[in-house]
Design a protein around this motif. Structure first.
Motif, mmCIF file in Angstrom:
data_model
loop_
_atom_site.group_PDB
_atom_site.id
_atom_site.type_symbol
_atom_site.label_atom_id
_atom_site.label_comp_id
_atom_site.label_asym_id
_atom_site.label_seq_id
_atom_site.Cartn_x
_atom_site.Cartn_y
_atom_site.Cartn_z
ATOM 1 N N PRO A 173 1.904 3.394 -3.979
ATOM 2 C CA PRO A 173 3.302 3.775 -3.729
ATOM 3 C C PRO A 173 4.005 2.739 -2.865
ATOM 4 N N THR A 174 5.309 2.620 -3.043
ATOM 5 C CA THR A 174 6.077 1.638 -2.273
ATOM 6 C C THR A 174 6.028 1.929 -0.778
ATOM 7 N N SER A 175 5.713 3.169 -0.409
ATOM 8 C CA SER A 175 5.624 3.520 1.011
ATOM 9 C C SER A 175 4.449 2.825 1.702
ATOM 10 N N ASP A 176 3.512 2.268 0.920
ATOM 11 C CA ASP A 176 2.380 1.543 1.496
ATOM 12 C C ASP A 176 2.755 0.117 1.886
ATOM 13 N N GLU A 178 6.095 -2.727 3.274
ATOM 14 C CA GLU A 178 7.364 -2.869 3.981
ATOM 15 C C GLU A 178 7.886 -4.288 3.808
ATOM 16 N N SER A 238 1.789 -1.422 5.042
ATOM 17 C CA SER A 238 2.095 -0.338 5.978
ATOM 18 C C SER A 238 0.877 0.527 6.248
ATOM 19 N N THR A 239 -0.176 0.304 5.476
ATOM 20 C CA THR A 239 -1.410 1.058 5.625
ATOM 21 C C THR A 239 -2.584 0.124 5.382
#
Length: 230
Positions: A84-87, A89, A105-106
């Motif tokens: 996911p793009t949330s992983d 930045e 990000s993770t």
């Protein structure tokens, strides 16, 4: 030159001189492959007909090679969904003068499939119509058995070009992401990215663009730093 007649360059309809030259070189390579294959087939035919070589000694290795090639092409398919793009930045790169960059990000484990290179998928004609000099900064070329595929990630919208276009370049020994171009099989013409080692949160993601990219861009300042603007 005075007193001489130069042979004009024959351009194919709708093509730039650079595109025409690439097409000419591709035809030469194909002709060479066909000629070599014909000579090899003829030599094998003579060897079999004269009894110098048994047919089974030729057919069995050929069948095995075909099976291996098929398995190889299938094994390079990537059925897993991207992270996911949330992983990730997008923020200012840590590489001097590189503009924006992509950061984790993770925690990412070595071998993790990250994402593929997304963007407008162009044919060769469409690519050179958009970039007559062949210098698309965000374009990835994937050579396949058929015609090459050009993926243009110049649109900064992640819904269009994804996350890969934000990665900057470092030499192979220094980067933490590797690319894999899918040249065969049902997913031919795509490019996937994988973590080459464990990546910590906050670490910038980089991969090696390769010499062909820098040669095409022909930008001495970018070549000297081996980075690109995100």
């Amino acid at each position: 030159v005075h007193g001489t007649t130069q042979r004009p360059v024959m351009l194919e309809y709708g093509q730039s001189p650079l595109q025409t030259e690439l097409a000419r070189l591709r035809r030469i390579r194909r002709a060479g492959v066909l000629a070599g294959s014909g000579l090899l087939a003829g030599a094998l035919g003579v060897s079999i007909s004269t009894g110098m070589v048994d047919a089974s000694t030729i057919l069995i290795p050929c069948m095995m090679a075909s099976g291996i090639a098929f398995a190889y092409s299938r094994s390079h398919d990537e059925p897993r969904p991207p992270l996911p793009t949330s992983d990730f930045e997008v923020k200012t790169s840590l590489i001097p003068e590189a503009g924006m960059g992509l950061f984790a990000s993770t925690r990412l484990v070595e071998g993790t499939y990250l994402f593929e290179y997304d963007g407008d998928r162009l044919t060769e004609s469409e690519y050179y119509a958009r970039y007559p000099t062949g210098q698309g900064r965000y374009v990835a070329e994937v050579a396949t058995i058929g015609a090459p595929v050009y993926i243009d990630g110049q649109n900064p919208d992640v819904d269009v070009s994804g996350m890969a276009r934000w990665m900057n370049s470092l030499p192979t020994g220094e980067c933490n992401v590797r690319k894999r171009k899918q040249r065969f099989g049902p997913m031919a013409g795509r490019m996937f990215f994988y973590a080459t080692r464990d990546i910590s949160p906050g670490e910038e993601l980089t991969f090696d663009y390769g010499n062909d990219y820098w040669d095409a861009i022909n930008d001495s300042s970018s070549t000297s730093t081996n980075t690109t603007t995100g």
